[in-house]
Design an enzyme around this catalytic site. Structure first.
Site, short mmCIF file in Angstrom:
data_model
loop_
_atom_site.label_atom_id
_atom_site.label_comp_id
_atom_site.label_asym_id
_atom_site.label_seq_id
_atom_site.Cartn_x
_atom_site.Cartn_y
_atom_site.Cartn_z
CG ASP A 46 -1.67 -1.25 1.42
OD1 ASP A 46 -2.28 -1.71 0.45
OD2 ASP A 46 -1.63 -1.80 2.54
CD GLU A 212 -8.83 -4.18 0.22
OE1 GLU A 212 -9.45 -4.18 1.29
OE2 GLU A 212 -7.93 -4.99 -0.04
#
Ligand SMILES: *[C@@H]1O[C@H](CO)[C@@H](O)[C@H](O)[C@H]1NC(C)=O
Ligand SMILES: *[C@@H]1O[C@H](CO)[C@@H](O)[C@H](O)[C@H]1NC(C)=O
Length: 342
Positions: A46, A212
């Site tokens: 991420d 997401e």
């Protein structure tokens, strides 16, 4: 990210849908390899990337209270510098919690790092913020939760701050396996929730996987202001023998709107909230790139190019959490839709 998806892997495998929707992609056969990355390009989940005005690149990522690495260019060499919040966050969600998915913006001379506090499989996550005047390790001050209320409608992970100009309205998106991507607004202090009830931006009801890691990006094409909603769809982090069915592993998708609040549609015209829309930007390809996701987009002032950066698995190296790699490619927006270029 998230390790939550590991739990989902088994479910996804069991529920492997019988007539899965074909991927909406026009160039899956021609994706280039990630651009070269030197120095420390491993153990990255991420990522959030910024370039300081002195030319130093910063890469923030999930791990060890937010890992910070720096480099003289996007290609590296990357050097791990340490943790953003060595003592963790003041937010207390659950024992053994982790800080996930940082999202860093420079706002009026201060760096704001939004981060999620969570643990595998919980819906009581929270989003906090830390600030720094330089972005360097050792200079970050935690301000704790930004105060978006917890809700059974969503999960407070994967924050993304978006603001087209210094005086423009900001938009703050987040979301997860629980009803996927939501959007709200922050106050102009950028550290607290505005009170604007979060509304759903994107949702996929067509399968057993979810969306997401949203990231909003503005880019004008032929005089039209477009707002792009990038997100990761699928299972992020499965390890053999529990890999998701082919095509259900993480992949980077995009939707587009002429308003930062939507409605967002994909290239085929499908609504991304009500019609399972999403156009594939980058998925697994070749033998060296599997499950790219956790992405962000940045205009590289050094090259003038727009970079899509992400984490991915190289199956010849391994699928373990510490083996995830940092990658990026450049995007061409000239058609109005982002296309990965070589
Ligand atoms: C590489 O960076 C990761 C964080 O992304 C860190 O955990 C690891 O220790 C670094 N490795 C070295 C050799 O510095
Ligand atoms: C929705 O889920 C299906 C099944 O998992 C998947 O094939 C498709 O790519 C997903 N679409 C989006 C827009 O996330």
């Amino acid at each position: 990210m998230h390790s939550f998806d590991v739990l989902f892997s088994t479910l996804a495998a069991l529920a492997a849908s019988v007539g899965a929707t074909p991927l909406n992609s026009r160039q899956a056969a021609s994706w280039p390899d990630p651009e070269a990355c030197t120095g420390n390009c491993t153990y990255v989940h991420d990522p959030s990337v910024i370039r300081r005005s002195d030319g130093t690149w910063f890469r923030f990522s999930t791990l060890g209270n937010i890992a910070i690495a720096t480099a003289p260019s996007l290609t590296g060499p990357w050097t791990y510098e340490g943790a953003m919040l060595p003592d963790g966050s003041s937010i207390d969600v659950i024992a053994g919690q982790g800080l996930w998915a940082p999202d860093v913006s420079l706002l009026d001379g201060t760096y704001y790092a939004y981060y999620a506090v969570s643990s595998s499989g919980i819906q009581t996550s929270d989003i906090g913020v830390a600030t720094s005047s330089s972005a360097d390790v050792g200079t970050w001050t935690d301000h704790g939760s930004i105060g978006i209320p917890k809700s059974s409608a969503y999960n407070l992970i994967d924050p993304n701050f978006f603001q087209q100009c210094d005086t423009c309205q900001n938009y703050f998106s987040f979301g997860s396996a629980w009803q996927m991507i939501y959007q709200t607004e922050l106050n102009t202090d950028w550290t607290s929730w505005s009170g604007e009830t979060p509304s759903q931006l994107a949702y996929n009801g067509s399968g057993s996987t979810f969306e997401e890691g949203s990231f909003q990006f503005w880019w004008p094409v032929d005089g039209t202001d477009y707002y792009y909603l990038f997100f990761s769809s699928g299972a992020c982090c499965n390890t053999p023998p529990n890999l998701a069915p082919a095509g259900d592993e993480y992949k980077i998708m995009v939707c587009r709107s002429t308003s930062p609040t939507g409605p967002f549609t994909d290239e085929a015209g499908n609504n991304c909230q009500t019609g399972n829309g999403g156009t594939l930007v980058l998925g697994s390809h070749g033998s060296n790139v599997y499950a790219p996701g956790g992405q962000g987009v940045i205009v590289d002032p050094d090259s003038g190019l727009i970079a899509l950066y992400y984490h991915y698995v190289n199956p010849t190296i391994g699928y373990n959490f510490d083996q995830f790699l940092f990658g990026f490619n450049y995007l061409d927006f000239s058609s109005g839709w982002p296309v990965v270029t070589s």
